[in-house]
Design a protein around this motif. Structure first.
Motif, short mmCIF file in Angstrom:
data_model
loop_
_atom_site.label_atom_id
_atom_site.label_comp_id
_atom_site.label_asym_id
_atom_site.label_seq_id
_atom_site.Cartn_x
_atom_site.Cartn_y
_atom_site.Cartn_z
N ASP A 21 6.10 8.52 -1.85
CA ASP A 21 7.43 8.04 -2.19
C ASP A 21 7.69 6.71 -1.48
O ASP A 21 6.76 6.13 -0.89
CB ASP A 21 8.51 9.08 -1.86
N ASP A 22 8.92 6.24 -1.50
CA ASP A 22 9.21 4.93 -0.92
C ASP A 22 9.17 4.93 0.61
O ASP A 22 9.32 3.89 1.23
CB ASP A 22 10.55 4.40 -1.42
N GLN A 23 8.94 6.08 1.21
CA GLN A 23 8.78 6.17 2.66
C GLN A 23 7.32 6.03 3.09
O GLN A 23 7.03 5.87 4.26
CB GLN A 23 9.31 7.52 3.17
N THR A 24 6.41 6.12 2.13
CA THR A 24 4.97 6.05 2.42
C THR A 24 4.55 4.59 2.55
O THR A 24 4.79 3.79 1.65
CB THR A 24 4.16 6.74 1.31
N ARG A 25 3.91 4.26 3.66
CA ARG A 25 3.44 2.89 3.92
C ARG A 25 1.91 2.88 3.92
O ARG A 25 1.27 3.71 4.55
CB ARG A 25 3.93 2.38 5.28
N PHE A 26 1.34 1.91 3.20
CA PHE A 26 -0.10 1.73 3.09
C PHE A 26 -0.49 0.49 3.88
O PHE A 26 -0.13 -0.62 3.51
CB PHE A 26 -0.51 1.55 1.64
N ALA A 27 -1.21 0.65 4.99
CA ALA A 27 -1.64 -0.47 5.83
C ALA A 27 -3.09 -0.80 5.48
O ALA A 27 -4.00 0.01 5.73
CB ALA A 27 -1.53 -0.10 7.30
N TYR A 28 -3.31 -1.98 4.91
CA TYR A 28 -4.62 -2.37 4.39
C TYR A 28 -5.45 -3.16 5.41
O TYR A 28 -4.90 -3.89 6.24
CB TYR A 28 -4.44 -3.25 3.14
N HIS A 29 -6.76 -3.00 5.29
CA HIS A 29 -7.74 -3.70 6.11
C HIS A 29 -8.85 -4.18 5.18
O HIS A 29 -9.12 -3.57 4.16
CB HIS A 29 -8.33 -2.77 7.17
N GLN A 30 -9.49 -5.28 5.55
CA GLN A 30 -10.56 -5.81 4.70
C GLN A 30 -11.62 -6.49 5.56
O GLN A 30 -11.32 -7.17 6.52
CB GLN A 30 -9.98 -6.82 3.70
N ASN A 31 -12.86 -6.30 5.14
CA ASN A 31 -14.00 -6.99 5.72
C ASN A 31 -14.91 -7.38 4.56
O ASN A 31 -15.59 -6.52 3.99
CB ASN A 31 -14.74 -6.10 6.72
N GLY A 32 -14.89 -8.64 4.17
CA GLY A 32 -15.65 -9.07 2.99
C GLY A 32 -15.08 -8.42 1.75
O GLY A 32 -13.88 -8.49 1.49
N PHE A 33 -15.94 -7.75 0.99
CA PHE A 33 -15.49 -7.07 -0.23
C PHE A 33 -15.07 -5.62 0.04
O PHE A 33 -14.59 -4.95 -0.86
CB PHE A 33 -16.60 -7.10 -1.29
N SER A 34 -15.25 -5.13 1.25
CA SER A 34 -14.84 -3.76 1.62
C SER A 34 -13.35 -3.75 1.96
O SER A 34 -12.87 -4.57 2.73
CB SER A 34 -15.63 -3.27 2.82
N VAL A 35 -12.64 -2.78 1.39
CA VAL A 35 -11.21 -2.63 1.63
C VAL A 35 -10.93 -1.17 1.94
O VAL A 35 -11.49 -0.27 1.32
CB VAL A 35 -10.40 -3.05 0.38
N TRP A 36 -10.05 -0.94 2.92
CA TRP A 36 -9.62 0.42 3.22
C TRP A 36 -8.16 0.38 3.65
O TRP A 36 -7.64 -0.65 4.03
CB TRP A 36 -10.51 1.08 4.27
N ALA A 37 -7.52 1.53 3.53
CA ALA A 37 -6.11 1.61 3.90
C ALA A 37 -5.84 2.95 4.56
O ALA A 37 -6.44 3.97 4.20
CB ALA A 37 -5.22 1.44 2.69
N ASP A 38 -4.95 2.93 5.52
CA ASP A 38 -4.42 4.14 6.12
C ASP A 38 -2.98 4.25 5.63
O ASP A 38 -2.28 3.24 5.53
CB ASP A 38 -4.43 4.04 7.65
N TYR A 39 -2.54 5.46 5.31
CA TYR A 39 -1.16 5.59 4.84
C TYR A 39 -0.51 6.85 5.38
O TYR A 39 -1.18 7.82 5.71
CB TYR A 39 -1.08 5.52 3.31
N ALA A 40 0.81 6.78 5.52
CA ALA A 40 1.60 7.90 6.03
C ALA A 40 3.06 7.61 5.73
O ALA A 40 3.44 6.47 5.48
CB ALA A 40 1.38 8.07 7.54
N GLY A 41 3.86 8.66 5.78
CA GLY A 41 5.30 8.52 5.60
C GLY A 41 5.82 9.42 4.50
O GLY A 41 5.08 9.80 3.59
N GLY A 42 7.09 9.81 4.59
CA GLY A 42 7.65 10.75 3.64
C GLY A 42 6.97 12.10 3.81
O GLY A 42 6.83 12.59 4.92
N ASP A 43 6.51 12.68 2.71
CA ASP A 43 5.81 13.97 2.78
C ASP A 43 4.35 13.84 3.20
O ASP A 43 3.68 14.84 3.41
CB ASP A 43 5.86 14.68 1.41
N ILE A 44 3.84 12.61 3.32
CA ILE A 44 2.44 12.37 3.66
C ILE A 44 2.30 12.28 5.18
O ILE A 44 2.93 11.43 5.82
CB ILE A 44 1.92 11.06 3.03
#
Length: 62
Positions: A21-44
């Motif tokens: 939901d709108d409480q969930t935040r996705f924090a992105y990271h990148q190294n070259g073409f590799s991308v990953w994200a950690d997320y949390a908030g709301g029910d997550i």
């Protein structure tokens, strides 16, 4: 190629059975073409995405 490292995103809408939901935040990271994200908030409590980006900045997650 856009760089997603350090960017934070919020979902604008979700599927009917989705838990994000709108409480969930996705924090992105990148190294070259590799991308990953950690997320949390709301029910997550905690989640992770792993994927790649292409030259046009399109994201491809597994």
């Amino acid at each position: 190629m856009p760089n997603y490292d350090g960017r934070v995103f919020v979902s604008l809408e979700n599927t009917e059975n989705g838990e994000v939901d709108d409480q969930t935040r996705f924090a992105y990271h990148q190294n070259g073409f590799s991308v990953w994200a950690d997320y949390a908030g709301g029910d997550i409590v905690r989640g992770h995405l792993v994927g790649t980006t292409d030259e046009d900045g399109r994201l491809h997650f597994l």
